[in-house]
Write a protein that holds these residues in place. Sequence first.
Motif, mmCIF file in Angstrom:
data_model
loop_
_atom_site.group_PDB
_atom_site.id
_atom_site.type_symbol
_atom_site.label_atom_id
_atom_site.label_comp_id
_atom_site.label_asym_id
_atom_site.label_seq_id
_atom_site.Cartn_x
_atom_site.Cartn_y
_atom_site.Cartn_z
ATOM 1 N N GLY A 121 -5.150 4.317 -5.477
ATOM 2 C CA GLY A 121 -5.809 5.014 -7.225
ATOM 3 C C GLY A 121 -4.833 4.173 -7.950
ATOM 4 N N ASN A 122 -4.498 3.276 -8.116
ATOM 5 C CA ASN A 122 -3.901 3.023 -9.120
ATOM 6 C C ASN A 122 -4.859 1.583 -10.052
ATOM 7 O OD1 ASN A 122 -0.881 3.469 -8.858
ATOM 8 N ND2 ASN A 122 -1.488 2.328 -6.619
ATOM 9 N N GLU A 123 -4.512 2.143 -11.385
ATOM 10 C CA GLU A 123 -5.059 1.819 -12.328
ATOM 11 C C GLU A 123 -4.308 -0.363 -12.537
ATOM 12 O OE1 GLU A 123 -5.797 0.774 -17.328
ATOM 13 O OE2 GLU A 123 -4.773 2.747 -16.476
ATOM 14 N N LEU A 124 -4.992 -0.904 -12.696
ATOM 15 C CA LEU A 124 -4.401 -3.203 -12.778
ATOM 16 C C LEU A 124 -4.429 -3.098 -14.370
ATOM 17 C CD1 LEU A 124 -5.683 -4.188 -9.637
ATOM 18 C CD2 LEU A 124 -3.501 -2.377 -9.750
ATOM 19 N N ILE A 125 -3.734 -4.078 -13.963
ATOM 20 C CA ILE A 125 -3.378 -5.375 -15.734
ATOM 21 C C ILE A 125 -2.786 -6.388 -15.453
ATOM 22 C CG2 ILE A 125 -2.732 -5.212 -18.204
ATOM 23 C CD1 ILE A 125 -2.318 -2.515 -18.174
ATOM 24 N N GLY A 126 -3.969 -7.059 -15.151
ATOM 25 C CA GLY A 126 -3.762 -8.521 -15.325
ATOM 26 C C GLY A 126 -2.130 -9.481 -16.168
ATOM 27 N N VAL A 127 -1.384 -9.878 -15.912
ATOM 28 C CA VAL A 127 -0.337 -10.757 -16.694
ATOM 29 C C VAL A 127 -0.439 -12.298 -16.425
ATOM 30 C CG1 VAL A 127 2.093 -10.824 -17.523
ATOM 31 C CG2 VAL A 127 0.972 -8.842 -16.585
ATOM 32 N N PRO A 128 -0.741 -12.924 -17.532
ATOM 33 C CA PRO A 128 -1.262 -14.728 -17.490
ATOM 34 C C PRO A 128 0.507 -15.232 -17.003
ATOM 35 C CG PRO A 128 -0.931 -13.980 -19.830
ATOM 36 C CD PRO A 128 -1.042 -13.088 -18.919
ATOM 37 N N PRO A 145 -0.151 2.246 -15.536
ATOM 38 C CA PRO A 145 -0.937 1.131 -14.450
ATOM 39 C C PRO A 145 0.248 0.204 -14.321
ATOM 40 C CG PRO A 145 -0.732 1.146 -16.851
ATOM 41 C CD PRO A 145 -0.490 2.007 -16.372
ATOM 42 N N ILE A 146 -0.237 -0.190 -12.505
ATOM 43 C CA ILE A 146 0.707 -1.632 -12.351
ATOM 44 C C ILE A 146 0.058 -2.541 -12.837
ATOM 45 C CG2 ILE A 146 1.226 -2.909 -10.188
ATOM 46 C CD1 ILE A 146 1.153 0.123 -8.897
ATOM 47 N N ALA A 147 1.430 -3.896 -13.580
ATOM 48 C CA ALA A 147 0.997 -4.898 -14.267
ATOM 49 C C ALA A 147 1.225 -5.722 -13.027
ATOM 50 C CB ALA A 147 1.668 -5.199 -14.523
ATOM 51 N N LEU A 148 0.231 -6.711 -12.894
ATOM 52 C CA LEU A 148 0.041 -8.246 -11.725
ATOM 53 C C LEU A 148 0.289 -9.368 -12.223
ATOM 54 C CD1 LEU A 148 -2.432 -7.337 -8.871
ATOM 55 C CD2 LEU A 148 -2.407 -6.303 -10.877
ATOM 56 N N GLU A 149 -0.075 -10.551 -11.816
ATOM 57 C CA GLU A 149 0.152 -11.986 -11.806
ATOM 58 C C GLU A 149 -1.413 -12.129 -11.751
ATOM 59 O OE1 GLU A 149 4.463 -14.105 -10.378
ATOM 60 O OE2 GLU A 149 2.360 -13.724 -8.594
ATOM 61 N N ASP A 150 -1.865 -12.618 -12.457
ATOM 62 C CA ASP A 150 -3.176 -13.199 -12.660
ATOM 63 C C ASP A 150 -3.512 -14.711 -12.848
ATOM 64 O OD1 ASP A 150 -6.465 -13.054 -12.092
ATOM 65 O OD2 ASP A 150 -6.560 -12.198 -15.000
ATOM 66 N N PRO A 151 -3.693 -15.191 -12.067
ATOM 67 C CA PRO A 151 -4.383 -15.211 -11.162
ATOM 68 C C PRO A 151 -2.745 -14.591 -9.848
ATOM 69 C CG PRO A 151 -3.465 -17.623 -10.862
ATOM 70 C CD PRO A 151 -3.994 -17.453 -12.452
ATOM 71 N N GLY A 152 -3.807 -13.810 -8.968
ATOM 72 C CA GLY A 152 -2.413 -13.446 -8.309
ATOM 73 C C GLY A 152 -3.095 -13.007 -6.770
ATOM 74 N N PHE A 153 -2.350 -12.147 -5.810
ATOM 75 C CA PHE A 153 -2.512 -11.701 -5.029
ATOM 76 C C PHE A 153 -3.421 -10.940 -4.303
ATOM 77 C CE2 PHE A 153 -0.452 -10.031 -0.358
ATOM 78 C CZ PHE A 153 -1.472 -10.482 0.264
ATOM 79 N N PHE A 178 0.777 -0.933 -0.122
ATOM 80 C CA PHE A 178 0.090 -0.266 0.032
ATOM 81 C C PHE A 178 1.029 1.075 0.026
ATOM 82 C CE2 PHE A 178 -2.219 3.158 2.191
ATOM 83 C CZ PHE A 178 -3.718 3.074 0.878
ATOM 84 N N VAL A 179 2.167 1.056 1.338
ATOM 85 C CA VAL A 179 3.030 2.382 0.600
ATOM 86 C C VAL A 179 3.337 2.754 -0.127
ATOM 87 C CG1 VAL A 179 4.931 2.892 1.719
ATOM 88 C CG2 VAL A 179 3.284 1.966 3.214
ATOM 89 N N LEU A 180 4.313 1.596 -1.446
ATOM 90 C CA LEU A 180 4.344 1.623 -2.223
ATOM 91 C C LEU A 180 3.361 2.234 -3.596
ATOM 92 C CD1 LEU A 180 6.662 -1.541 -2.311
ATOM 93 C CD2 LEU A 180 7.330 0.722 -2.794
ATOM 94 N N GLY A 181 2.091 1.608 -3.419
ATOM 95 C CA GLY A 181 1.481 1.722 -3.984
ATOM 96 C C GLY A 181 0.898 3.684 -4.221
ATOM 97 N N THR A 182 1.209 3.898 -3.544
ATOM 98 C CA THR A 182 0.937 5.342 -2.816
ATOM 99 C C THR A 182 2.131 6.379 -3.376
ATOM 100 O OG1 THR A 182 -0.898 4.525 -0.764
ATOM 101 C CG2 THR A 182 0.865 6.843 -1.034
ATOM 102 N N ILE A 183 2.705 6.017 -3.051
ATOM 103 C CA ILE A 183 3.618 6.334 -3.528
ATOM 104 C C ILE A 183 4.005 7.373 -5.389
ATOM 105 C CG2 ILE A 183 5.483 6.833 -1.174
ATOM 106 C CD1 ILE A 183 6.984 5.341 -2.666
ATOM 107 N N PHE A 184 3.282 5.747 -5.461
ATOM 108 C CA PHE A 184 3.969 5.452 -7.004
ATOM 109 C C PHE A 184 2.323 5.675 -8.259
ATOM 110 C CE2 PHE A 184 7.503 3.445 -6.422
ATOM 111 C CZ PHE A 184 8.024 2.913 -7.191
ATOM 112 N N ALA A 185 1.684 5.981 -6.987
ATOM 113 C CA ALA A 185 0.191 6.696 -7.674
ATOM 114 C C ALA A 185 -0.107 7.005 -8.981
ATOM 115 C CB ALA A 185 -0.973 6.730 -7.548
ATOM 116 N N ARG A 186 0.854 8.897 -8.255
ATOM 117 C CA ARG A 186 0.944 10.119 -9.034
ATOM 118 C C ARG A 186 1.358 9.889 -10.630
ATOM 119 N NH1 ARG A 186 4.256 12.669 -4.214
ATOM 120 N NH2 ARG A 186 4.291 10.917 -3.608
ATOM 121 N N SER A 187 2.152 8.744 -11.144
ATOM 122 C CA SER A 187 2.427 8.605 -12.418
ATOM 123 C C SER A 187 1.661 8.607 -13.126
ATOM 124 C CB SER A 187 3.310 7.764 -12.311
ATOM 125 O OG SER A 187 2.632 6.602 -12.397
ATOM 126 N N GLY A 188 0.745 8.069 -12.637
ATOM 127 C CA GLY A 188 -0.960 7.757 -13.682
ATOM 128 C C GLY A 188 -0.862 6.426 -14.868
#
Length: 487
Positions: free
Chosen positions: A237-244, A218-226, A206-216
């Motif tokens: 406040g981040n946009e998310l993109i799933g990566v298989p 997206p963050i890619a993450l594993e799908d399925p994932g945590f 959450f701390v990392l998401g907060t400091i990087f959200a200002r860039s606008g």
Amino acid sequence: MSSTSPQFLKLPESSNLSLRDQICEVVSAAITSQSLACDRPLPSCRELADQFGVSRNTVFAAYNQLVDLELLVSRDRSGYFVHPQMMSLQQRANDGAHSRRDETPCPVSFPQSDLMPVVNPLDWNAYPYPFIYNQIDPDLFPVEGWRECTRQALGRKHMPAWASDSVESDSPQLVQQLRQRLLNTRGIYAEEDEILITLGSQNALFVLGTIFARSGKPIALEDPGFFGARNAFRLSGNELIGVPIDGDGLIPAAIPSGCQMVFTTPSHQFPTMVTMSQARREELIEAAVRQDFLIIEDDYEAEMNYVAKSSPSLRSMDKSGRVIYVGSLSKTVSPGIRLGFIVAHRDIIHEARIARGVMMRHPPTIVQEIVALFFRLGHYDVHLRNIERRYKKRWHAMNDALTQHLGMLRHTRSEGGTSFWLTGPEGFDATELARRLRGRGVLVDRGQDYYLDYGDKRSFRLGFAYVPVSNLEAGVRIIADEVTALL
């Protein structure tokens, strides 16, 4: 009026009852709702008379009436207390309290949340077979060692280290122990200003998401994932993109351009437990440089390998400063301690420290000092060897039981960890399976919660860290019965 007197006791604005009976009604309602502690005296007659604006004789008469009704007891020179027998009555009354409660409507409405809550029951440990993740066997916890560390931390010698406000700093002792006893086992060298202590890994995300959200970006993450990472990044406040993923972990070629960060769990992919291959790790780091993104490496259960050596961490392979390493002590010490850490470039840590300070200043220093002693006195190393030995035995017993009884499901290959991921054929509904199993005393994690769109219902997860090895096969047989019925 004493500052410890309950201020919520108020007489009704209009009532046909006498003042004495109004007081009886208010106090008895507070007793049955468990708003008054059984081991603390009620306000004195003088205090309650001043609070209600009535005479002391009226309060005295009300208290005596409640004594006659066996709701209160009077103790010489101590005052009036809730009658001991009310504790059992309160418990029975509390069983149906939610259905009878007349709540005031909330003055605001909230849109439907896209956050994923924890769906397991609060009394999960009362079930015979709680195959759910993120729980540890309390019988394996080194209570004596922890007690000794706590005793030393509470001594006068260590008191100056935790008694004052640490502002935005961390325990130097804990940071040193992390560097010397944990990070170096993962091939990571980090200076003191490249480490930040957090309230577990999810707080770190959450701390990392907060400091990087200002860039606008997206963050890619594993799908399925945590889903904890998904929640943390969404809430910040981040946009998310799933990566298989596949049998070698996250697929770097599937990462779209324009992402600012990629979140991955390479040691044991969460939740499938796949270990990212060496070639895939190198490919991911090369992609980060080529596409200009950062990597958040959650080194989930890196210590729990039973059939192969631990793979090198991405952070240890990184030459460009693009890997942010996130770790936690939840699995190796205890989830309830809520301590984790971030290792990253000092400029990232500087920003993260400011954000953490705004949220909560710093994790409790006393807990940091106790954990530092836990490391320094050797308790952590002994405990880690113990749980590795015990969990290895459970992992093999669980693996054998799954092979014997659940061969009709696809069993994801893994090298360790404390859970297994199983997938049924097309049309199989693991969510329905989880519902049916709960009725038979078995808890499992339904797989659809780990997908970004919640779309795939064929998979489920079995965690075995809390279940005794003697119960594993019996629990798996119950699961096999219900799977067979659904198929």
